[in-house]
Design a protein around this motif. Structure first.
Motif, PDB file in Angstrom:
ATOM      1  N   MET A 280      -1.040   2.062   9.799  1.00 42.83           N
ATOM      2  CA  MET A 280      -2.168   2.273   8.882  1.00 42.83           C
ATOM      3  C   MET A 280      -1.902   1.495   7.601  1.00 42.83           C
ATOM      4  O   MET A 280      -0.999   1.819   6.845  1.00 42.83           O
ATOM      5  CB  MET A 280      -2.293   3.770   8.585  1.00 42.83           C
ATOM      6  CG  MET A 280      -3.366   4.075   7.574  1.00 42.83           C
ATOM      7  SD  MET A 280      -4.905   4.620   8.294  1.00 42.83           S
ATOM      8  CE  MET A 280      -4.462   6.242   8.907  1.00 42.83           C
ATOM      9  N   LEU A 281      -2.721   0.448   7.380  1.00 40.51           N
ATOM     10  CA  LEU A 281      -2.528  -0.386   6.206  1.00 40.51           C
ATOM     11  C   LEU A 281      -2.893   0.388   4.940  1.00 40.51           C
ATOM     12  O   LEU A 281      -3.695   1.314   4.979  1.00 40.51           O
ATOM     13  CB  LEU A 281      -3.425  -1.623   6.292  1.00 40.51           C
ATOM     14  CG  LEU A 281      -3.310  -2.506   7.525  1.00 40.51           C
ATOM     15  CD1 LEU A 281      -4.325  -3.639   7.441  1.00 40.51           C
ATOM     16  CD2 LEU A 281      -1.901  -3.064   7.656  1.00 40.51           C
ATOM     17  N   LEU A 282      -2.303  -0.022   3.841  1.00 42.52           N
ATOM     18  CA  LEU A 282      -2.729   0.441   2.518  1.00 42.52           C
ATOM     19  C   LEU A 282      -3.472  -0.716   1.887  1.00 42.52           C
ATOM     20  O   LEU A 282      -2.892  -1.780   1.664  1.00 42.52           O
ATOM     21  CB  LEU A 282      -1.514   0.786   1.660  1.00 42.52           C
ATOM     22  CG  LEU A 282      -0.953   2.198   1.732  1.00 42.52           C
ATOM     23  CD1 LEU A 282       0.184   2.329   0.735  1.00 42.52           C
ATOM     24  CD2 LEU A 282      -2.019   3.237   1.456  1.00 42.52           C
TER      25      LEU A 282
ATOM     26  N   PRO B 155      -5.848   4.236   2.241  1.00 48.30           N
ATOM     27  CA  PRO B 155      -5.597   3.915   3.658  1.00 48.30           C
ATOM     28  C   PRO B 155      -6.740   3.128   4.289  1.00 48.30           C
ATOM     29  O   PRO B 155      -7.893   3.267   3.894  1.00 48.30           O
ATOM     30  CB  PRO B 155      -5.442   5.287   4.316  1.00 48.30           C
ATOM     31  CG  PRO B 155      -6.035   6.263   3.374  1.00 48.30           C
ATOM     32  CD  PRO B 155      -5.944   5.670   2.003  1.00 48.30           C
ATOM     33  N   GLU B 156      -6.391   2.329   5.271  1.00 46.23           N
ATOM     34  CA  GLU B 156      -7.331   1.357   5.825  1.00 46.23           C
ATOM     35  C   GLU B 156      -8.599   2.000   6.392  1.00 46.23           C
ATOM     36  O   GLU B 156      -9.648   1.364   6.424  1.00 46.23           O
ATOM     37  CB  GLU B 156      -6.643   0.505   6.903  1.00 46.23           C
ATOM     38  CG  GLU B 156      -6.659   1.125   8.287  1.00 46.23           C
ATOM     39  CD  GLU B 156      -5.889   0.332   9.322  1.00 46.23           C
ATOM     40  OE1 GLU B 156      -4.734  -0.022   9.073  1.00 46.23           O
ATOM     41  OE2 GLU B 156      -6.438   0.084  10.397  1.00 46.23           O
TER      42      GLU B 156
ATOM     43  N   HIS C 202       1.521  -8.309   8.131  1.00 45.03           N
ATOM     44  CA  HIS C 202       0.617  -7.353   7.486  1.00 45.03           C
ATOM     45  C   HIS C 202       1.007  -7.031   6.040  1.00 45.03           C
ATOM     46  O   HIS C 202       0.465  -6.100   5.450  1.00 45.03           O
ATOM     47  CB  HIS C 202       0.478  -6.063   8.303  1.00 45.03           C
ATOM     48  CG  HIS C 202      -0.234  -6.277   9.591  1.00 45.03           C
ATOM     49  ND1 HIS C 202      -0.487  -5.274  10.496  1.00 45.03           N
ATOM     50  CD2 HIS C 202      -0.766  -7.397  10.140  1.00 45.03           C
ATOM     51  CE1 HIS C 202      -1.119  -5.751  11.557  1.00 45.03           C
ATOM     52  NE2 HIS C 202      -1.293  -7.038  11.368  1.00 45.03           N
ATOM     53  N   GLU C 203       1.933  -7.783   5.481  1.00 44.89           N
ATOM     54  CA  GLU C 203       2.260  -7.588   4.062  1.00 44.89           C
ATOM     55  C   GLU C 203       1.053  -7.956   3.206  1.00 44.89           C
ATOM     56  O   GLU C 203       0.385  -8.953   3.463  1.00 44.89           O
ATOM     57  CB  GLU C 203       3.403  -8.534   3.660  1.00 44.89           C
ATOM     58  CG  GLU C 203       4.780  -8.012   3.928  1.00 44.89           C
ATOM     59  CD  GLU C 203       5.807  -9.091   3.618  1.00 44.89           C
ATOM     60  OE1 GLU C 203       6.572  -8.904   2.667  1.00 44.89           O
ATOM     61  OE2 GLU C 203       5.819 -10.112   4.333  1.00 44.89           O
TER      62      GLU C 203
END
Lengths: 86, 987, 418
Positions: A1-3, A13-14, A76-77
């Motif tokens: 789950m990306l931020l 959160p994504e 995904h950074e």
């Protein structure tokens, strides 16, 4: 789950967001004046890099901002947008 | 003979609480605190399962989540769960467990015949056979599928619930062994001022990890006491959360981790923690490696650490007489402690020619014979170990010297060294470094906010684990310790010599042997991923915890490469298998997706209207009267609108409020038609394209004031249109001064349609002049209806005189009731979505089925709407040749030739009445049984359709009626069937 | 090539299986090939095989940066079907399905193509109209297709949830009986072995780092193992098509996205048919090992990471449990992601390019695996004759510019929507 860093709401959160694709694509200001090839590139062609990618996100379930994020599509950074180089 | 292998004292079990359970129908007793595995071992049960391929008899090997063999089916009825590891199932009174993958019984399994044919079933044999004759594969496969799988699946729906929880923590500590607890202690101390949130999760029922497996001293106290004190101290802190039976199973992007917690949480059986951590300390320990010797899979061959664990955690002897095979010092403590607990230790065979000095001292003091440079050459006994043959290894380690010693024993404790549990580090995308001393990979460059501490970092001595754990959390505490070391560099002999034909298992669960690995290498499957996929090594439910490492080492040997050159397979979540229902959580049945309801929802339901789904909305299809069929109801409702007056709930259409000085300019750019000259109080039908020129959305937009518009969108695209407008305004046209906002939910909307619509509304409003002149078509008026503040739009979807009344959503019920009351004397009819559909098809209005994303405005006959004097989204794409050539599908109407015939749904347009391949001219998009035309009609997209008016073709549905097919001969017409001049709606 | 058969298996058993030869040679790159295929997945290997077998072009190399079959060939949900609406797609996928039907025998490698049927569920009237339309189109294209009611569905898939109380109750289904599943790894290995036997060099651990051009013409590739000359270069690097095509100066109508998939622990088989549901975004099948394989939708943002993520998996598994309540107590064993070339119209690109002698095969979206034989077959033809076969004419790169897109879903130029 990306931020995802929303410029108004901070990191969220994504699943509060929608993705808007390549953020370097700009709609021609006068479509009638651009060539077929340039128009076609705007509608269809994407650099699709493996690595840093400037992209649009929409805080759909939040403040409804559209904004750009620079993110590495391999790791995904989230990267600083200022580092954006040509 | 109850619990004959239970010690009279020791272990974390409660001897005061007897627990009765059954395994394969037999009753056994254990104690509270036992796992199914420890209780079965206490009862001397050795045979607990059968292997996947050869159906070899198998016993418990490990102590926890690494267990490859002891898989059982537990529970009854809806709660039956297959493939559970007996080593992780706590026993409780009445627990029912059974063994798997055997028939008819575990003891006498017909499938074991596979073992006889093992030589014909090497790795990947199925790729080489079952090919002839070709048609037989489906038959072969039936047999293969009968052999497939491990446990039987549940037969019923799962009665249990699952919960999800979010946590945002400053520090997440994965693992509560020595490193994890030391980290927690240090973190808690360092957070005293700040109150930082700390979460510690351990997969076992109790904290302590390896400290529970043997005696040790920490900080001047016995380790067990230290664990107890530490846990109590942490529990007392408000900023520390401790979870047991909670496996950190996934490490996802941006330090987002997931924990599966087992237990009882209200009605829920398990809980999924979704944790966002600022920092993660990985203290997940190490997994002991087995060794690959002949018949190393016999029940009674166990990991030495597990034997030790059963002794100290559960007070269980795993046998009477033990032989040890080791390549490191750790197993010596196991042997000495087992002997102290009353077991006989026949010998320690050590692969090393020179075992460690401390280890030798320990053995000598315990009176245990040590055989340096020896290995197990064979195991006797099939359903339980009866003895081993020990032989001296030659100097190269690839053969034996000298005679075999036969030793009677019922337990073989094996230690092949320790593999750090680097799973979470790797899931986070950290790199691995090869450590020659450990003969294992350990964490290298890390990715994300994590640090590995203790055995998972390759640090095996207790003092080192404690120090690393504390340091990972900022240090500040000192924990001197002795004992319980896992230390001793292993001497790796990845393949111990064996006689011809003897099987040395690498992956116990999937029956992969050293020969299979060699075969894969020989056949060119040299990548570790090819090995895994060709042999199925590590692909079982244990995910290769005890086998992957061995497999890649053997592959390296077989292909003359160094182990780090072979590399590892990718570590993927979850660390241990996680219940599917836990991911679903509460999102099931009626809650699987949200429901959107209009203000009138309850009224529709109370009328008995069948409700249909339109996206997430629920809408009434029709309102059948008692004894009336759905089709009859639709016909009645349509005719009522055509002849008299009808009322329909049209709330679900999207509504977007647009305000600002550039509102008209925005509409000009969004829609293909022009908006600037639209007078205040009037509306216009607009058509929107995608940037590729295809029609995207349509609807009527009204000008409420100079700088204020109300846009309606289709129900389906409401959110997407708003999103697109926001995108353009914020990123492409920031100079436009406009705000847009969704107001769909603010309004309730009802349409009053039919020749008597004006008459009806006149009864309900005094402040709106309803006359044709004062309130023409496409006008909007604001005032009151039934005393409620309202916007009234004169627009028509049905083709009749029609008004759409919008009131605040809260006023919806009141408006509806007022219209019903006023309409009683006019014989007002309420109609649903089906009649609405028929009315619009008769009028040839396009809707979702026609706007299929492949049609242009011209295809739909709306090409003349494109304003030549301005740009809009998608216009530039319209001159592409593919959008303008002949042969495009164009909108037409179809009338069924036979008045009693029916145009089938999903029909294709063809020239001939026949099944099978033929040229397709197009397809039906919407069908209706028209009460006005008294026949079946349809809208359709047909190749060059506008030039085909008057032609007769077939609407074909070969799949209809269970394959019997349905064909209707139809006449191609224009798409407007009814009142093409629009006289009625202007009347 | 030593033929595989039950007999050869018996014979080798007598010598402890020590006599088996490598399935394919570990070839060293030669300085020049008539054709270099970049990408050792199913598509690339199949292309090489058909070049050698059908077009007599045997001086061919397949360059693979990792291990063959390691991309999407080895991480898909193995479904094979030809249930397409648009003629440009339908005939191509049907040709591919026909090749599947004889593939094990053709390659002498059991790819376990199992025609257990593929079912798409119907949850609403609208969906019924759309799916019936598509399946009628199939029938009128000469492809097997059925629309079935819930009674038939219950017989085919006894464990499916036909309760009227779920959020989107199942009203019926469409079925392609000839659809099914195959063993994905075996497809790569089988093509590799058969191509190798015809003289094709399969070179693993050889990453292409540049495309060598002479003017507007491609003459070879630069690799981590040196420069390799080539008469023609064919790209078959699904997921990375944009990345490699950029080396030849091309910007493609493709974005790369992640598709999430999972597999449960193996249990005794309880359903055979492949079941998918569009509104639920999920497809489910049970393998011959007994694992339940569950695939879903893409994450929705550009990614090459190949890693599992959580949000989609939660959605996918919630949907799977809704369709098969018995799945709830099974346990998820592995989770992974494939990198999808999502094209701008949802259909593949198998085409010549503006660069001479440079051909691309990509943009497969979710559909690559089932297309493997057909894709290799038409790509080999396109490379060998320097013009497309009628079956892949519609997959031309120019179609976006000319407006001849193949948009099965009608979702437009928004890759994540296909």
């Amino acid at each position: 789950m990306l931020l995802i860093p929303c410029p108004h709401c901070g990191e969220r959160p994504e699943n509060e967001f929608s993705y808007g694709g390549d953020g370097t694509v700009e709609r021609p200001t006068d479509p009638a004046a651009v060539s077929d090839a340039d128009w076609h590139a705007y509608v269809y062609r994407r650099a699709n890099p493996k690595g840093p990618h400037v992209e649009y996100w929409y805080h759909q379930f939040g403040c409804r901002s559209w904004f750009k994020v620079r993110r590495d599509t391999h790791t995904h950074e989230i990267l600083p947008l200022e580092d954006e180089t040509s | 003979m109850s619990q004959a292998f239970r010690l009279s004292e020791g272990g974390g079990i409660d001897r005061a609480q007897l627990v009765t359970f059954t395994f394969d129908g037999r009753r056994y007793q254990g104690y509270a605190g036992d796992t199914l595995a420890s209780a079965l071992l206490a009862n001397g049960v050795r045979l607990v399962g059968r292997s996947f391929k050869y159906h070899r008899p198998r016993g418990v090997v490990g102590l926890g989540s690494e267990e490859p063999n002891a898989l059982v089916r537990v529970g009854r009825g809806g709660r039956v769960t297959p493939n559970l590891r007996a080593t992780q199932v706590p026993i409780e009174d009445g627990l029912v467990a059974e063994s798997q993958n055997r028939w008819p019984t575990l003891d006498w399994d017909l499938g074991a015949i596979n073992s006889r044919f093992a030589r014909f079933l090497p790795a990947g044999f199925y790729y080489k056979t079952f090919m002839a004759p070709a048609a037989w594969w489906m038959t072969y496969e039936k047999v293969i599928r009968r052999m497939a799988g491990l446990g039987k699946p549940p037969e019923h729906e799962d009665p249990d619930a699952y919960e999800k929880r979010h946590a945002h923590v400053d520090i997440l500590i994965a693992g509560g062994g020595p490193a994890g607890l030391a980290a927690a202690l240090a973190a808690a101390r360092n957070a005293k001022e700040t109150g930082k949130r700390i979460l510690v999760a351990d997969e076992n029922p109790a904290f302590g990890g390896s400290l529970l497996n043997g005696p040790a001293m920490i900080d001047g106290r016995p380790a067990a006491a230290w664990v107890e004190e530490t846990v109590a101290a942490l529990q007392a802190l408000p900023n520390v959360t401790l979870l047991t039976r909670a496996t950190v199973f996934g490490y996802y992007d941006h330090d987002f981790l997931t924990i599966a917690e087992h237990g009882t949480f209200g009605a829920a059986r398990q809980r999924l923690w979704k944790v966002r951590a600022k920092k993660v300390i990985l203290a997940t320990g190490a997994i002991e490696r087995p060794l690959a010797f002949a018949d190393n899979d016999r029940p009674g061959v166990m990991l030495a650490g597990a034997v030790r664990g059963y002794l100290h955690r559960y007070g269980v002897r795993c046998g009477d007489t033990m032989a040890v095979l080791t390549n490191n010092d750790a197993a010596y403590a196991c042997a000495a402690e087992a002997k102290a607990a009353g077991m006989a230790v026949a010998a320690i065979a050590d692969l090393r020619a020179e075992p460690g000095a401390d280890a030798l001292t320990l053995a000598r003091e315990a009176g245990i014979a040590v055989l340096p440079g020896h290995a197990v050459a064979g195991v006797s006994g099939t359903k339980a170990v009866q003895g081993v043959r020990l032989r001296k290894l030659n100097a190269a380690g690839d053969g034996f010297d000298g005679p075999a010693m036969r030793i009677a024993c019922d337990l073989v404790a094996v230690s092949g060294g320790w593999t750090p549990a680097v799973h979470l580090h790797s899931q986070a995308k950290g790199k691995l470094d090869w450590d020659e001393d450990l003969a294992a990979f350990r964490p290298g460059r890390r990715f994300g906010a994590n640090v590995s501490a203790g055995a998972c970092n390759g640090t095996l001595d207790l003092a080192g684990c404690l120090a690393e754990g504390a340091a990972a959390a900022g240090g500040g505490i000192d924990l001197p310790a002795t004992g319980s070391d896992l230390s001793g560099a292993p001497h790796m002999l990845w393949r111990i010599p064996a006689g011809r034909g003897a099987k040395r298992f690498v992956d116990l669960q999937n029956d992969v042997t050293t020969s299979d690995v060699a075969l894969a290498a020989r056949e060119g499957y040299r990548s570790v991923e090819h090995l895994k996929r060709y042999t199925t090594l590590g692909m079982g439910t244990d995910q290769g915890k005890t086998s992957n490492h061995h497999g890649l080492a053997l592959l390296a040997g077989a292909t003359d490469r160094a182990i780090p050159d072979v590399g590892t397979t990718t570590f993927r979540p979850p660390y241990t298998p996680v219940t599917v229902g836990l991911f679903a959580g509460r999102d099931k049945d009626a809650f699987a997706h949200p429901v959107r309801r209009t203000a009138l929802h309850d009224w529709h339901v109370a009328q008995g209207a069948p409700m249909t789904d339109a996206g997430l909305w629920k809408r009434p299809q029709a309102y059948p009267r008692p004894g009336e069929s759905l089709n009859d109801a639709i016909r009645r409702e349509v005719l009522a609108v055509r002849d008299n007056v009808g009322l329909v709930d049209v709330t679900t259409l999207g509504k977007i409020d647009i305000q600002g000085p550039d509102a008209a300019e925005l509409l000009n750019r969004m829609y293909i038609n022009a908006w600037k000259k639209l007078p205040v109080g009037k509306g216009r039908y607009g058509l929107m394209l995608r940037e590729d020129g295809m029609v995207w959305d349509d609807g009527v937009t009204m000008r409420l004031a100079e700088h204020h518009f109300l846009m309606t969108t289709t129900t389906a695209n409401a959110a997407a249109v708003l999103q697109q407008m926001e995108f353009l305004l914020q990123t492409q046209w920031p100079d436009l001064k406009v705000f847009v906002n969704s107001v769909t939910e603010h309004w309730f909307a009802a349409a009053v349609s039919g020749p008597n619509a004006r008459q009806l509304l006149n009864k309900l409003t005094t402040d709106i002049d309803m006359s044709n002149d004062a309130f023409p078509m496409m006008a909007i008026r604001q005032g009151t209806v039934a005393g409620l503040p309202a916007r009234v739009l004169r627009i028509s979807f049905s083709g009749e005189l029609s008004y759409e009344v919008n009131v605040a959503a809260d006023d919806g019920v009141a408006l509806w009731q007022a219209v019903l009351d006023a309409g009683e004397e006019l014989d007002l009819t309420v109609y649903g979505t089906e009649a609405m559909g028929v009315l619009r098809i008769e009028k040839g209005h396009v809707a979702g089925p026609e706007l299929d994303g492949r049609t242009t405005a011209d295809d739909l006959g709306l090409g003349r709407m494109v304003n030549a004097n301005k740009d809009c989204i998608g216009k530039r794409s319209l001159d592409r040749p593919g959008l303008n050539e002949t042969g495009r599908l164009q909108l037409v109407g179809l009338e069924c030739d036979d008045a009693d015939g029916r145009i089938p749904f999903g029909a294709r347009i063809v020239a001939e009445h026949k099944d099978g391949a033929q040229d397709q001219l197009g397809h039906v998009t919407s069908i209706a049984q028209s009460p006005v035309l008294e026949r079946s009609i349809a809208l359709a997209l047909v190749r060059d359709g506008r030039n085909r008016h008057g032609e007769h073709v077939y609407a074909a549905s070969p799949t209809a009626d269970g394959g019997k097919g349905a064909w209707a001969r139809v006449r191609v017409t224009g798409p407007v069937f009814f009142d093409p001049e629009g006289e009625r709606l202007h009347g | 090539m030593h033929r595989y058969s039950a007999f050869s298996l018996l014979r080798h058993a007598l010598t402890g299986h020590r006599g088996w030869a490598p399935a394919w040679r570990d070839a060293e790159p030669k300085p020049h090939y008539d054709v270099v295929i970049v990408g050792g997945g199913g598509h690339g290997l199949a292309t090489a095989y058909y070049l050698a077998k059908l077009h007599g072009i045997k001086n061919v190399a397949v360059l693979e940066k990792g291990w063959i079959g390691g991309g999407n060939t080895g991480r898909n949900t193995t479904i094979v079907r030809s249930n397409y609406l648009l003629p440009g797609n339908a005939h191509f996928y049907e040709h591919s399905l026909k090749l599947w039907e004889g593939l094990s025998q053709d390659l002498n490698f059991n790819v376990m193509f199992s025609q257990r049927g593929v079912i798409n569920l119907i949850h609403s009237d609208r969906e019924r109209d759309v799916l019936a339309g598509r399946y009628n189109a199939m029938r009128l294209n000469g492809i097997d297709a059925e629309v079935i009611d819930t009674k038939t569905l219950a017989k085919l898939v006894p464990s499916i949830n036909l309760s009227p109380d779920i959020r989107f109750p199942i009203q019926g289904a469409v079925l392609q009986p000839r659809g099914g599943v195959a063993r994905h790894d075996a497809v790569a290995w089988g093509y590799a072995r058969a191509a190798d036997a015809l003289g094709v060099d399969i070179i693993q651990g050889c990453e292409v780092t540049g495309i060598v051009q002479d003017g507007s013409k491609v003459t070879g590739v630069e690799t981590t193992r040196g420069t390799i000359g080539a008469g023609s270069v064919g790209l078959a690097v699904a997921g990375h098509t944009s990345h490699v095509a950029a080396m030849a100066g091309l910007t493609l109508p493709i974005e790369t996205h992640l598709l999430q998939a999972t597999v449960t622990e193996p249990v005794k088989p309880f359903f055979d048919t492949v079941v998918s549901s569009a509104p639920a975004h999920v497809y489910v099948s049970q393998t011959d090992k007994g694992e339940v394989l569950i695939g879903g939708h893409i994450d929705g943002y550009n990614s090459y990471s190949q890693r599992g993520t959580l949000p989609r998996i939660e959605d996918i598994l919630a949907s799977a449990v809704e369709l098969f309540p018995r799945l709830s107590r099974l346990r998820l064993m592995r989770q992974w992601a494939g990198v999808m070339d999502m094209s701008m119209d949802g259909s593949p690109i198998i085409s010549k390019t503006p660069v001479e002698n440079f051909f691309i095969n990509g943009g497969w979206c979710y559909g690559g695996f089932k297309a493997t034989p057909g894709s290799g077959w038409v790509f080999a033809h396109t490379i060998a004759h320097n013009r497309p076969h009628p079956l892949n004419e519609a997959f031309h790169l120019d179609r976006f510019e000319t407006g001849h897109v193949l948009d099965e879903r009608g979702a437009g130029p928004k890759p994540q929507a296909h």
